[in-house]
Design an enzyme around this catalytic site. Structure first.
Site, PDB file in Angstrom:
ATOM      1  N   PRO A   7       4.587  57.051   5.476  1.00  8.01           N
ATOM      2  CA  PRO A   7       4.231  55.716   5.840  1.00  8.01           C
ATOM      3  C   PRO A   7       2.952  55.130   6.866  1.00  8.01           C
ATOM      4  O   PRO A   7       2.287  55.932   6.573  1.00  8.01           O
ATOM      5  CB  PRO A   7       5.972  55.219   7.187  1.00  8.01           C
ATOM      6  CG  PRO A   7       5.837  56.742   7.690  1.00  8.01           C
ATOM      7  CD  PRO A   7       6.014  57.609   6.340  1.00  8.01           C
ATOM      8  N   ASN A   8       2.621  54.284   6.285  1.00  6.32           N
ATOM      9  CA  ASN A   8       1.538  53.799   6.267  1.00  6.32           C
ATOM     10  C   ASN A   8       0.615  53.799   5.837  1.00  6.32           C
ATOM     11  O   ASN A   8      -0.996  53.536   5.721  1.00  6.32           O
ATOM     12  CB  ASN A   8       1.063  52.909   7.758  1.00  6.32           C
ATOM     13  CG  ASN A   8       2.482  52.667   8.494  1.00  6.32           C
ATOM     14  OD1 ASN A   8       2.736  51.588   7.985  1.00  6.32           O
ATOM     15  ND2 ASN A   8       2.936  52.801   9.227  1.00  6.32           N
ATOM     16  N   ARG A  15      -6.562  50.175   7.265  1.00  3.94           N
ATOM     17  CA  ARG A  15      -5.613  50.293   8.596  1.00  3.94           C
ATOM     18  C   ARG A  15      -6.345  51.938   9.530  1.00  3.94           C
ATOM     19  O   ARG A  15      -7.356  52.796   8.890  1.00  3.94           O
ATOM     20  CB  ARG A  15      -4.738  52.006   7.949  1.00  3.94           C
ATOM     21  CG  ARG A  15      -3.491  51.759   9.280  1.00  3.94           C
ATOM     22  CD  ARG A  15      -2.876  52.961   8.086  1.00  3.94           C
ATOM     23  NE  ARG A  15      -2.295  53.630   9.638  1.00  3.94           N
ATOM     24  CZ  ARG A  15      -1.712  55.104   9.710  1.00  3.94           C
ATOM     25  NH1 ARG A  15      -1.614  55.547   8.789  1.00  3.94           N
ATOM     26  NH2 ARG A  15      -0.216  54.917  10.649  1.00  3.94           N
ATOM     27  N   TYR A  20      -8.671  56.919  10.588  1.00  5.98           N
ATOM     28  CA  TYR A  20      -8.291  57.233   9.130  1.00  5.98           C
ATOM     29  C   TYR A  20      -9.625  57.149   8.395  1.00  5.98           C
ATOM     30  O   TYR A  20      -9.398  57.487   6.989  1.00  5.98           O
ATOM     31  CB  TYR A  20      -7.881  56.036   8.934  1.00  5.98           C
ATOM     32  CG  TYR A  20      -6.032  56.789   9.757  1.00  5.98           C
ATOM     33  CD1 TYR A  20      -5.317  58.167   9.828  1.00  5.98           C
ATOM     34  CD2 TYR A  20      -5.247  55.600  10.547  1.00  5.98           C
ATOM     35  CE1 TYR A  20      -4.653  58.810  11.059  1.00  5.98           C
ATOM     36  CE2 TYR A  20      -4.668  55.332  11.605  1.00  5.98           C
ATOM     37  CZ  TYR A  20      -3.748  57.284  11.869  1.00  5.98           C
ATOM     38  OH  TYR A  20      -3.042  57.816  12.227  1.00  5.98           O
ATOM     39  N   ASN A  71       1.993  64.924   3.875  1.00  6.75           N
ATOM     40  CA  ASN A  71       1.093  63.837   5.562  1.00  6.75           C
ATOM     41  C   ASN A  71       2.548  63.491   5.735  1.00  6.75           C
ATOM     42  O   ASN A  71       2.760  62.468   5.160  1.00  6.75           O
ATOM     43  CB  ASN A  71       0.387  63.371   5.144  1.00  6.75           C
ATOM     44  CG  ASN A  71      -0.355  62.616   6.193  1.00  6.75           C
ATOM     45  OD1 ASN A  71       0.364  62.585   7.475  1.00  6.75           O
ATOM     46  ND2 ASN A  71      -1.563  62.109   6.756  1.00  6.75           N
ATOM     47  N   ALA A  74       4.225  58.780  10.772  1.00 11.02           N
ATOM     48  CA  ALA A  74       4.738  58.881  11.489  1.00 11.02           C
ATOM     49  C   ALA A  74       5.799  59.709  11.992  1.00 11.02           C
ATOM     50  O   ALA A  74       6.367  60.165  13.438  1.00 11.02           O
ATOM     51  CB  ALA A  74       4.461  57.557  11.775  1.00 11.02           C
ATOM     52  N   HIS A  77       6.395  62.757  13.741  1.00 10.21           N
ATOM     53  CA  HIS A  77       7.178  62.612  14.987  1.00 10.21           C
ATOM     54  C   HIS A  77       8.385  62.538  15.499  1.00 10.21           C
ATOM     55  O   HIS A  77       8.470  62.445  16.734  1.00 10.21           O
ATOM     56  CB  HIS A  77       6.233  61.157  16.293  1.00 10.21           C
ATOM     57  CG  HIS A  77       4.694  61.815  15.475  1.00 10.21           C
ATOM     58  ND1 HIS A  77       4.043  63.655  15.214  1.00 10.21           N
ATOM     59  CD2 HIS A  77       3.732  61.752  14.918  1.00 10.21           C
ATOM     60  CE1 HIS A  77       2.688  63.241  14.924  1.00 10.21           C
ATOM     61  NE2 HIS A  77       2.854  61.917  14.760  1.00 10.21           N
ATOM     62  N   ASP A  84      14.253  68.952   8.221  1.00  9.45           N
ATOM     63  CA  ASP A  84      14.986  69.846   7.015  1.00  9.45           C
ATOM     64  C   ASP A  84      15.405  69.906   5.518  1.00  9.45           C
ATOM     65  O   ASP A  84      15.865  70.724   5.518  1.00  9.45           O
ATOM     66  CB  ASP A  84      16.885  68.751   7.842  1.00  9.45           C
ATOM     67  CG  ASP A  84      16.982  69.376   9.126  1.00  9.45           C
ATOM     68  OD1 ASP A  84      16.461  69.787   9.877  1.00  9.45           O
ATOM     69  OD2 ASP A  84      18.496  68.688   9.358  1.00  9.45           O
ATOM     70  N   GLU A  95       1.459  71.441   5.507  1.00  5.74           N
ATOM     71  CA  GLU A  95       1.519  69.993   6.078  1.00  5.74           C
ATOM     72  C   GLU A  95      -0.523  69.852   6.330  1.00  5.74           C
ATOM     73  O   GLU A  95      -0.735  69.982   6.765  1.00  5.74           O
ATOM     74  CB  GLU A  95       2.275  69.953   7.439  1.00  5.74           C
ATOM     75  CG  GLU A  95       2.102  69.028   8.579  1.00  5.74           C
ATOM     76  CD  GLU A  95       2.568  68.581   9.951  1.00  5.74           C
ATOM     77  OE1 GLU A  95       3.484  69.918  10.069  1.00  5.74           O
ATOM     78  OE2 GLU A  95       2.981  67.694  10.877  1.00  5.74           O
ATOM     79  N   HIS A  97      -3.019  66.008   8.231  1.00  4.56           N
ATOM     80  CA  HIS A  97      -3.123  64.945   8.849  1.00  4.56           C
ATOM     81  C   HIS A  97      -4.430  64.667   8.994  1.00  4.56           C
ATOM     82  O   HIS A  97      -4.981  66.060   9.113  1.00  4.56           O
ATOM     83  CB  HIS A  97      -2.386  64.986  10.694  1.00  4.56           C
ATOM     84  CG  HIS A  97      -1.392  65.225  10.607  1.00  4.56           C
ATOM     85  ND1 HIS A  97      -0.132  64.797  10.370  1.00  4.56           N
ATOM     86  CD2 HIS A  97      -0.133  66.535  10.661  1.00  4.56           C
ATOM     87  CE1 HIS A  97       0.780  65.115  10.207  1.00  4.56           C
ATOM     88  NE2 HIS A  97       0.367  66.053  10.777  1.00  4.56           N
ATOM     89  N   SER A  99      -6.151  62.557  10.663  1.00  8.06           N
ATOM     90  CA  SER A  99      -6.764  62.743  12.640  1.00  8.06           C
ATOM     91  C   SER A  99      -6.812  64.330  12.629  1.00  8.06           C
ATOM     92  O   SER A  99      -5.398  64.765  12.714  1.00  8.06           O
ATOM     93  CB  SER A  99      -6.337  61.255  13.458  1.00  8.06           C
ATOM     94  OG  SER A  99      -4.785  61.512  13.380  1.00  8.06           O
ATOM     95  N   ARG A 104      -4.955  62.924  19.800  1.00  3.20           N
ATOM     96  CA  ARG A 104      -4.640  61.728  20.415  1.00  3.20           C
ATOM     97  C   ARG A 104      -3.979  61.757  21.020  1.00  3.20           C
ATOM     98  O   ARG A 104      -3.312  62.568  21.843  1.00  3.20           O
ATOM     99  CB  ARG A 104      -4.133  61.557  19.019  1.00  3.20           C
ATOM    100  CG  ARG A 104      -5.554  61.201  17.925  1.00  3.20           C
ATOM    101  CD  ARG A 104      -5.243  60.956  16.450  1.00  3.20           C
ATOM    102  NE  ARG A 104      -4.855  59.405  16.533  1.00  3.20           N
ATOM    103  CZ  ARG A 104      -3.939  58.692  15.729  1.00  3.20           C
ATOM    104  NH1 ARG A 104      -3.684  59.068  14.839  1.00  3.20           N
ATOM    105  NH2 ARG A 104      -3.846  57.887  16.023  1.00  3.20           N
ATOM    106  N   ARG A 108       1.803  62.041  19.095  1.00  6.74           N
ATOM    107  CA  ARG A 108       1.281  62.665  18.203  1.00  6.74           C
ATOM    108  C   ARG A 108       1.280  64.306  18.282  1.00  6.74           C
ATOM    109  O   ARG A 108       0.973  65.144  17.182  1.00  6.74           O
ATOM    110  CB  ARG A 108       0.189  61.953  17.828  1.00  6.74           C
ATOM    111  CG  ARG A 108       0.421  60.343  17.457  1.00  6.74           C
ATOM    112  CD  ARG A 108      -0.387  60.304  17.533  1.00  6.74           C
ATOM    113  NE  ARG A 108      -1.431  58.856  17.652  1.00  6.74           N
ATOM    114  CZ  ARG A 108      -0.426  58.249  16.527  1.00  6.74           C
ATOM    115  NH1 ARG A 108       0.066  58.194  15.839  1.00  6.74           N
ATOM    116  NH2 ARG A 108      -0.628  56.244  16.868  1.00  6.74           N
TER     117      ARG A 108
HETATM  118  C1  DQA Z   1      -1.449  60.870  10.736  1.00  5.43           C
HETATM  119  C2  DQA Z   1      -1.412  60.779  11.921  1.00  5.43           C
HETATM  120  C3  DQA Z   1      -0.045  60.383  12.307  1.00  5.43           C
HETATM  121  O1  DQA Z   1       0.385  60.110  14.057  1.00  5.43           O
HETATM  122  C4  DQA Z   1       0.045  58.774  12.411  1.00  5.43           C
HETATM  123  O2  DQA Z   1       1.180  58.687  12.384  1.00  5.43           O
HETATM  124  C5  DQA Z   1      -0.369  58.391  10.168  1.00  5.43           C
HETATM  125  C6  DQA Z   1      -1.087  59.915  10.270  1.00  5.43           C
HETATM  126  C7  DQA Z   1      -2.901  61.377  10.096  1.00  5.43           C
HETATM  127  O3  DQA Z   1      -2.773  61.507   9.013  1.00  5.43           O
HETATM  128  O4  DQA Z   1      -3.693  61.615  10.895  1.00  5.43           O
HETATM  129  O5  DQA Z   1       0.361  57.699  10.319  1.00  5.43           O
HETATM  130  O6  DQA Z   1      -0.415  61.702   9.617  1.00  5.43           O
END
Ligand code: DQA
Length: 145
Positions: A7-8, A15, A20, A71, A74, A77, A84, A95, A97, A99, A104, A108
């Site tokens: 998401p996002n 953003r 990011y 990735n 959110a 977390h 699962d 995995e 990320h 950031s 942070r 997170r």
């Molecule tokens: C993220 C880090 C997460 O905490 C955050 O909610 C994101 C992006 C990252 O790519 O740094 O949406 O996964």
């Protein structure tokens, strides 16, 4: 192989660019497809804000034995369901990320996905996805280690 973004992440570039970066999702996807083809990998990049859609993609990847770069954004977390689904994968899972989640906010610092991932990359921006693809190319034998 699949690169799945949660998401996002479709709003990359707009953003919180200080966190990011300025690369858009479309630019990231194009960059990863190009790197993939130079590594002999067919890379498909997808993004969703709908958790049920992400779960369905992971179920299909498990059934088909497809390696995944994820990735979870959110959902890292918050989502036991996502964890699962990741636990069912049969090929490597990296995995990523953008950031450094450990530098942070405290909420997170923990990712439900990390315990079932083959490896985790955080804090390298788009370079984290590239590192994941390079590692997967070695691990799956499309390039020499
Ligand atoms: C993220 C880090 C997460 O905490 C955050 O909610 C994101 C992006 C990252 O790519 O740094 O949406 O996964």
């Amino acid at each position: 192989m699949l690169v799945l973004n949660g998401p996002n992440l479709g709003r990359l570039g707009l953003r919180e660019p200080a966190v990011y970066g300025s690369t858009t999702h479309a630019e990231l996807a194009e960059d990863l497809r190009e790197l993939g083809s130079s590594l002999g990998l067919e890379v498909e990049v997808r993004q969703t804000d709908a958790e049920h859609e992400m779960l369905a993609w992971l179920h299909d990847a498990a059934d088909d034995g497809v390696p995944v770069v994820l990735n979870p954004a959110a959902w890292s977390h918050t989502s036991v369901a996502l964890r699962d689904a990741c636990a069912m994968l049969t090929a490597p899972l990296v995995e990523v990320h953008l950031s450094n989640i450990h530098a942070r906010e405290a909420f997170r610092h923990h990712s439900h996905v990390s315990a079932v991932a083959t490896g985790v990359v955080a804090g390298l921006g788009p370079g984290g996805y590239r590192a994941a693809l390079r590692w997967l190319a070695e691990a799956t034998g499309t390039t020499p280690a």
